[in-house]
Design an enzyme around this catalytic site. Structure first.
Site, PDB file in Angstrom:
ATOM      1  N   HIS A  21       0.738  -0.631   0.026  1.00  0.00           N
ATOM      2  CA  HIS A  21      -0.179  -0.125  -0.087  1.00  0.00           C
ATOM      3  C   HIS A  21       0.917   1.449  -0.141  1.00  0.00           C
ATOM      4  O   HIS A  21       1.266   1.874   0.906  1.00  0.00           O
ATOM      5  CB  HIS A  21      -0.974   0.026   0.946  1.00  0.00           C
ATOM      6  CG  HIS A  21      -2.231  -1.005   1.115  1.00  0.00           C
ATOM      7  ND1 HIS A  21      -1.566  -2.634   1.817  1.00  0.00           N
ATOM      8  CD2 HIS A  21      -2.960  -1.459   1.264  1.00  0.00           C
ATOM      9  CE1 HIS A  21      -2.094  -3.147   1.388  1.00  0.00           C
ATOM     10  NE2 HIS A  21      -3.869  -2.547   1.612  1.00  0.00           N
ATOM     11  N   HIS A  38      -3.384   2.905  -2.841  1.00  0.00           N
ATOM     12  CA  HIS A  38      -4.423   2.861  -2.104  1.00  0.00           C
ATOM     13  C   HIS A  38      -3.715   1.310  -2.131  1.00  0.00           C
ATOM     14  O   HIS A  38      -2.394   1.809  -1.254  1.00  0.00           O
ATOM     15  CB  HIS A  38      -5.670   3.048  -2.060  1.00  0.00           C
ATOM     16  CG  HIS A  38      -5.498   1.775  -0.357  1.00  0.00           C
ATOM     17  ND1 HIS A  38      -5.456   2.930   0.772  1.00  0.00           N
ATOM     18  CD2 HIS A  38      -6.605   1.029  -0.360  1.00  0.00           C
ATOM     19  CE1 HIS A  38      -6.176   1.848   2.280  1.00  0.00           C
ATOM     20  NE2 HIS A  38      -6.456   1.087   0.967  1.00  0.00           N
ATOM     21  N   GLU A  52     -18.694  -3.455  23.608  1.00  0.00           N
ATOM     22  CA  GLU A  52     -17.731  -4.893  24.408  1.00  0.00           C
ATOM     23  C   GLU A  52     -16.391  -4.793  22.772  1.00  0.00           C
ATOM     24  O   GLU A  52     -14.901  -5.002  23.464  1.00  0.00           O
ATOM     25  CB  GLU A  52     -18.754  -5.964  23.508  1.00  0.00           C
ATOM     26  CG  GLU A  52     -20.004  -6.117  24.244  1.00  0.00           C
ATOM     27  CD  GLU A  52     -21.141  -5.020  24.352  1.00  0.00           C
ATOM     28  OE1 GLU A  52     -22.216  -5.647  24.974  1.00  0.00           O
ATOM     29  OE2 GLU A  52     -20.346  -4.306  22.942  1.00  0.00           O
ATOM     30  N   HIS A 110     -29.803 -14.192  23.296  1.00  0.00           N
ATOM     31  CA  HIS A 110     -28.692 -14.182  24.343  1.00  0.00           C
ATOM     32  C   HIS A 110     -28.583 -15.219  24.697  1.00  0.00           C
ATOM     33  O   HIS A 110     -27.264 -15.371  25.813  1.00  0.00           O
ATOM     34  CB  HIS A 110     -29.981 -13.217  25.626  1.00  0.00           C
ATOM     35  CG  HIS A 110     -29.122 -11.877  25.654  1.00  0.00           C
ATOM     36  ND1 HIS A 110     -29.761 -11.142  23.819  1.00  0.00           N
ATOM     37  CD2 HIS A 110     -29.171 -11.170  26.228  1.00  0.00           C
ATOM     38  CE1 HIS A 110     -30.089  -9.376  24.547  1.00  0.00           C
ATOM     39  NE2 HIS A 110     -29.203  -9.860  26.023  1.00  0.00           N
TER      40      HIS A 110
END
Length: 657
Positions: A27, A261, A409, A471
């Site tokens: 890159h 890129h 999280e 859950h």
């Protein structure tokens, strides 16, 4: 800045282009655009030392946009971190020290493994939190042992990823003033101009998170870059975010295009690049005066390092008791501390949820491990991960050992990695087991980096009950078990929970996932330290077994009760508790054969999760009492019956033999 600075920037650009061209992979866009401001950072601002790469008070540099690795490797080479020119020529080749993305522990000078965008920002936040915490523990008037900065270089892709918003929001809330983010703002991603997907004002968003924001209008203006970096260091009470406007692929014929890129420039374009920069066409060319100049810039850091070590010596002379504390943080022997500790191994309960047993164990661990720190994603009371009496880590109290991550999280796990990377800390993070899906990419980096971070995952099965299938974890055990270098430990009772924590605390290079129950589980008569070997006989028969039942967690009790009900059947049944498949695989062939003799093919696995990770242990003739569909909402007892995870179902499987 003077001519040698400009020459150095041009040399870095050409070196990166040559590396990528030789590898025919890489890159070039980011290095060509960001070489200028990165050079200013490394040469004039960053306190880093190739002579002392593990110096605890060095500034950290995390290349969150890890695809720009050729630029980092060029800098490590130029500053003498041990990367040779041959190493640069082996960029992206098998076995080289210059892999496609930076790898911590593989290449000296790489502070974090990066590549999955945004994760580097989360780890940088964790490092800044580690710095703040240890400064509170160790710094005293006149002795600022921990006073460095954490820098992270991020691109548009990093800023698009959701983990970045989680991490930066937390950093702003915590007012981490030693954190400085450099945003390589070039408005290009792989598919083209970011206007097609990303039109927000990033600096305004980050300002709303609580950062002080600065802007450099021209990333090639080295004086402007230096002024912004120096100003950022003077701003107190909040983290800093510097948007640096650059042009992707700068100075190549295709500058400003997404084509630069992720693909080599091509020989003709590299020739044109070097002509524009006034450099020879020679490949991998570095002028001697560039080497000499960068070496001279390190005199500043050498002096800082010498002053710091002198200060540390005087510190320990004045505060000899802190030498003991230092050893507790930076050279702990947790295996020795807990191996024969009667308080650690004591069993107090006949019935207790393993999440609760874990919580009690953690509150014992914290008394022996002052560097034990962590928290939960807004689930501390449910995960039972609160360290009683240890305070809350906050902008007002960096000395607290309980971290409130909020419902974040992804950032939580990345921060956990950052805390472990920082050094001196033993960190844990926690959430419900089903949300390990959010955590998994960061847990994967824990495993890759060999960081013994502890993941506490509670509510491990359909025992969650009324919350329903959203859950109730089913496939998550298989997911984690498929990950290399991860201990997945699902204990059956209080004693095995302690064994799981012993594994987590004593591990040097492997993260541990503790998989814990919501519901109470009975004390198993046969549970013992065999759990430390991953699998062991918890209930044996008098002679060669006719049938072996292998179980983990709450289902060990089902297996034992099924055997008890068949005690008059003349069947020789062995019950094997296997809380951790990975540890069991590490044992000798003799041990594994003693537990699971190959001559016994009649085997049953019992677990409230997918069967997919059990084939090697149960064999082709084996049977499964497992959870292979999604769950449902209802009372836990009704769910175990509905999904055929009862004593009767185990007996049925036995009788089928």
């Amino acid at each position: 800045m003077n001519k040698i600075d400009q020459k150095t920037v041009y040399t870095i650009k050409a070196l990166c282009a040559d590396m990528i061209q030789k590898a025919n992979s890489g890159h070039p866009g980011l290095p060509l655009g960001a070489a200028g401001f990165t050079h200013v950072l490394w040469s004039q601002v960053l306190n880093h030392s190739a002579k002392h790469p593990e110096w605890i008070n060095r500034d950290r540099f995390i290349l969150s946009a890890g695809h720009g690795s050729s630029m980092l490797y060029s800098l490590l080479h130029l500053y003498g971190y041990g990367l040779t020119m041959d190493d640069l020529k082996q960029f992206r080749q098998l076995g080289s020290l210059t892999p496609g993305h930076p790898e911590y522990g593989h290449t000296v000078g790489v502070d974090a493994t990066t590549g999955p965008l945004g994760q580097g920002l989360g780890m940088a936040v964790g490092m800044a939190m580690g710095q703040a915490h240890l400064a509170t523990v160790f710094n005293k008037p006149g002795y600022d042992l921990f006073d460095h900065y954490v820098y992270a270089l991020a691109g548009d892709g990093c800023m698009m990823e959701g983990i970045s918003s989680e991490a930066l929001s937390l950093a702003g809330t915590l007012k981490l003033e030693k954190l400085i983010i450099l945003y390589d703002s070039n408005n290009i991603s792989i598919e083209g101009n970011t206007n097609i997907t990303f039109t927000e004002n990033v600096s305004d968003r980050v300002k709303a998170f609580g950062f002080e924001t600065l802007t450099v209008e021209d990333g090639d203006n080295l004086d402007e870059v230096l002024a912004a970096l120096e100003k950022a260091k003077t701003i107190k009470g909040k983290p800093k975010f510097i948007e640096i406007k650059t042009t992707i692929g700068k100075d190549s014929p295709n500058e400003g295009s997404e084509s630069t890129h992720g693909a080599p420039l091509g020989a003709d374009n590299i020739k044109a690049l070097k002509e524009k920069l006034g450099l020879p066409q020679e490949e991998f060319y570095v002028p001697e005066d560039v080497y000499d100049y960068l070496a001279s810039t390190q005199k500043r850091v050498d002096d800082l390092y010498d002053a710091w070590t002198s200060m540390q010596d005087k510190y320990f002379e004045e505060y000899p008791e802190m030498k003991i504390v230092w050893e507790q943080y930076f050279n702990p022997d947790f295996a020795r501390i807990f191996k024969d500790n009667p308080l650690f191994w004591a069993n107090k309960h006949h019935n207790i949820a393993t999440r609760a047993a874990s919580g009690e164990t953690m509150n014992l661990i914290k008394n022996f491990a002052p560097n034990f720190i962590g928290g939960s994603a807004d689930l501390g009371p449910s995960n039972k991960t609160v360290l009683n009496g240890e305070g809350e880590f906050s902008a007002d109290n960096y000395g607290g050992r309980n971290i409130h991550f909020g419902v974040r999280e992804q950032a939580m796990a990345a921060v956990g990695n950052g805390l472990m990377l920082y050094g001196g800390l033993k960190a844990y993070v926690a959430t419900f087991f089903v949300f390990s899906d959010y955590v998994k990419p960061m847990a994967r980096l824990s495993s890759l980096m060999k960081l013994p971070l502890t993941y506490v995952f509670t509510h491990d099965s359909i025992g969650v009950g009324e919350d329903g299938p959203t859950h109730e974890p089913v496939e998550q055990l298989t997911m984690l078990r498929a990950m290399p270098n991860m201990y997945v430990f699902r204990p059956c009772d209080e004693f095995e929970t302690k064994a799981g924590w012993y594994v987590a605390m004593s591990s040097k290079e492997t993260p541990t996932s503790l998989i814990l129950s919501r519901q109470d589980l009975p004390k198993m008569v046969g549970s013992n330290r065999g759990a430390l070997r991953g699998g062991y006989i918890i209930d044996d028969c008098m002679s060669k077994p006719d049938i072996i039942i292998i179980a983990s967690g709450s289902e060990v009790d089902l297996a034992v009760k099924a055997k008890e009900q068949l005690k008059d059947s003349n069947l020789n049944i062995r019950i094997v508790s296997m809380p951790c498949q990975e540890l069991f695989r590490e044992q000798s062939e003799e041990y594994k054969e003693s537990i699971l003799p190959s001559c016994v093919e009649n085997r049953i696995v019992v677990e409230a999760g997918s069967r997919l990770s059990w084939g090697e242990f149960v064999g082709l003739k084996g049977k499964y009492v497992t959870m292979d569909t999604f769950g449902a909402s209802g009372k836990p007892a009704d769910l175990f019956k509905e999904f055929h995870l009862t004593v009767e179902d185990v007996i049925k499987a036995i009788k089928e033999f």
